[in-house]
Design an enzyme around this catalytic site. Structure first.
Site, mmCIF file in Angstrom:
data_model
loop_
_atom_site.group_PDB
_atom_site.id
_atom_site.type_symbol
_atom_site.label_atom_id
_atom_site.label_comp_id
_atom_site.label_asym_id
_atom_site.label_seq_id
_atom_site.Cartn_x
_atom_site.Cartn_y
_atom_site.Cartn_z
ATOM 1 C CG ASP A 100 -4.961 1.830 -11.580
ATOM 2 O OD1 ASP A 100 -4.393 2.690 -10.872
ATOM 3 O OD2 ASP A 100 -5.606 0.878 -11.102
ATOM 4 C CG ASP A 317 -3.380 5.147 -7.782
ATOM 5 O OD1 ASP A 317 -3.281 4.594 -8.887
ATOM 6 O OD2 ASP A 317 -4.416 5.087 -7.088
#
Length: 493
Positions: A100, A317
């Site tokens: 992440d 992201d």
């Protein structure tokens, strides 16, 4: 150095004469062979011993490249996330954690978490971290500098027991809370050709005692999240600040088949990579998106829609499965795609999503899309990088726009567009680079010291990486020759 070497030798002769007499005094040191002549060893054993020594020498002087293999895929109906394994604690235990880049913290589920998933639909074994069973684990007190850094964000807090803890939520509404621990992180560090060193470093990470939202669902449960954000508590920041790894990391996420890929603490090199500057002083990886073009035609979008502010901007992201466009860009984007393909595909709306019934290959019908960033860097998307396959209807394949309408004013580029590309996060130079790539192929990797590596299942060096080692040799050879010349002069005294 110009001039004769003999005056220099004479100077050394004067200095070294007392030393030579001292060495020849009765205080003698006897040497023994590590491998006695009576003990026969194969050449590969000697080479292995030498390489291990060279690796230790190099590790003490420069950081190296760290590789993590990646599992998972961008397909939201199969996995919808990419994850890798980390080893923590003593003795080390493996944990599957989602990659992440939209958050900073590495955290894994604590054994004291009562409502956390006990099994996973991804076919992986879930593990719990037990600080009490690790001989190297320690709680992070509020006075620790790492906790002080974490307290600058709203994610961390201090308990009455002087224990640094955290509580934060992700963009999808899920959340976690727990406390910080300090323990060993194990990894294989590649320094030069075939020099793979089993290394470890003490890092601060989270021990999750509570989870909510999608984190509690067993279908796609993993042991935690591997945050690669730019904050001080991210693992890339912790390791690079101590010179263990370079201040750059890269990933290549495979989109088709079973997915997978590679994550590297280092810079992947590829001639086609283009770079765009990061927006400074942001808590995420924000880029300056300037325009969007469909089939070479720029869409009529006010550039102000992409400006970065407190609640606007464009973020890269990897923790987001799809991609999200601000409303000012979403409607023109969908309208343009529909206008181009409606003669060859049937537009339909499925559960609120714009979809198309496609009788043939999408590459023959759908146009390329270009996201244009500052620095003249364009990210060209193929149809499968902005469409999602949702099965079949009326004998035709149903493909839907994978870009979603952003609920807020933030455009988010998730795995849908990041897959099948090399993505380089160069924190040192404050830029992000990308290039289309087959992520099942080998990659060339460089660290800031100039070493280059080739990943083909395992990392190995190119010729240029060996130069650093061999550059050290002439100095050693000169020293030996100089010493021999000095001794030769002493024979005439």
């Amino acid at each position: 150095m110009r001039g004769s070497i003999f005056p220099l030798i004479s100077a050394f002769t004067v200095v070294l004469v007392p030393v030579v007499f001292c060495v020849l005094s009765p205080s003698l040191l006897f040497l023994e062979r590590t491998f006695p002549l009576s003990h026969r060893l194969e050449l590969d054993h000697l080479i292995a011993r030498d390489r291990a020594r060279h690796a230790r020498i190099l590790q003490a002087s420069v950081g190296g490249v760290v590789e993590f293999s990646v599992q998972g895929s961008s397909d939201p109906y199969v996995v919808g996330l990419y994850f890798t394994k980390v080893k923590l604690g003593s003795p080390p235990r493996e944990f599957n954690v989602q990659i992440d880049t939209g958050s900073d913290i590495l955290w894994v589920t604590c054994n004291s978490c009562s409502d956390c998933p006990q099994s996973s639909g991804l076919g992986v074994q879930l593990n719990l971290f037990d600080a009490a069973s690790s001989s190297t684990a320690g709680l992070v007190p509020c006075s620790d500098p790492m906790c002080t850094s974490a307290l600058q964000t709203s994610a961390s807090q201090c308990s009455q027991s002087n224990q640094c803890s955290y509580s934060f939520q992700y963009g999808d509404g899920s959340g976690t809370s727990g406390y910080y621990v300090s323990d060993a992180l194990y990894f294989d560090m590649v320094l030069v050709q075939s020099y793979i060193v089993n290394s470890s470093a003490t890092v601060v990470f989270g021990c999750s005692t509570y989870q909510s939202g999608d984190l509690t669902k067993t279908e796609k449960a993993v042991d935690g999240i591997f945050g690669f954000g730019p904050g001080d508590l991210s693992i890339i920041s912790q390791l690079s600040s101590r010179g263990i790894t370079p201040k750059v990391f890269s990933h290549c996420l495979k989109g088709d088949g079973n997915g997978g890929g590679i994550l590297v603490l280092g810079e992947i090199l590829e001639p086609g990579i283009v770079y765009s500057p990061l927006v400074p002083s942001q808590s995420h990886y924000n880029l300056y998106l300037q325009s969007i073009a469909v089939n070479g035609q720029q869409l009529p979008i006010d550039p102000a829609a992409f400006l970065t502010s407190n609640n606007r901007g464009t973020i890269v992201d990897s923790g987001t499965t799809l991609a999200y466009l601000v409303e000012e860009a979403y409607d023109p984007f969908v309208s343009s795609i529909t206008a181009i393909v409606q003669q060859s595909a049937t537009p339909i709306v499925n559960k609120g999503n714009q979809c198309y019934l496609v009788p043939t290959s999408i590459s023959e019908i759908f146009p390329p899309v270009s996201l244009n960033f500052a620095g003249s860097a364009s990210m060209v998307l193929k149809p499968e990088e902005y469409l999602v396959h949702l099965g079949f209807a009326n004998g035709a394949a149903m493909w839907c726009i994978g870009f979603q309408r952003a609920q807020e004013g933030v455009t988010i580029l998730g795995d849908l567009v990041l897959k099948d590309k090399i993505i380089v996060y160069d924190l040192d130079r404050q830029r992000i680079g990308w290039a289309n790539y087959d992520c099942s192929s080998s990659v060339n990797v460089s660290v800031t010291s100039g070493k280059e590596f080739l990943n083909a299942g395992q990392l190995s060096t190119s010729n240029s990486s060996r130069d650093m080692l061999f550059e050290l040799l002439p100095l050693g050879i000169m020293g030996v020759l100089l010493h021999m010349l000095v001794l030769k002069q002493l024979e005439f005294l």
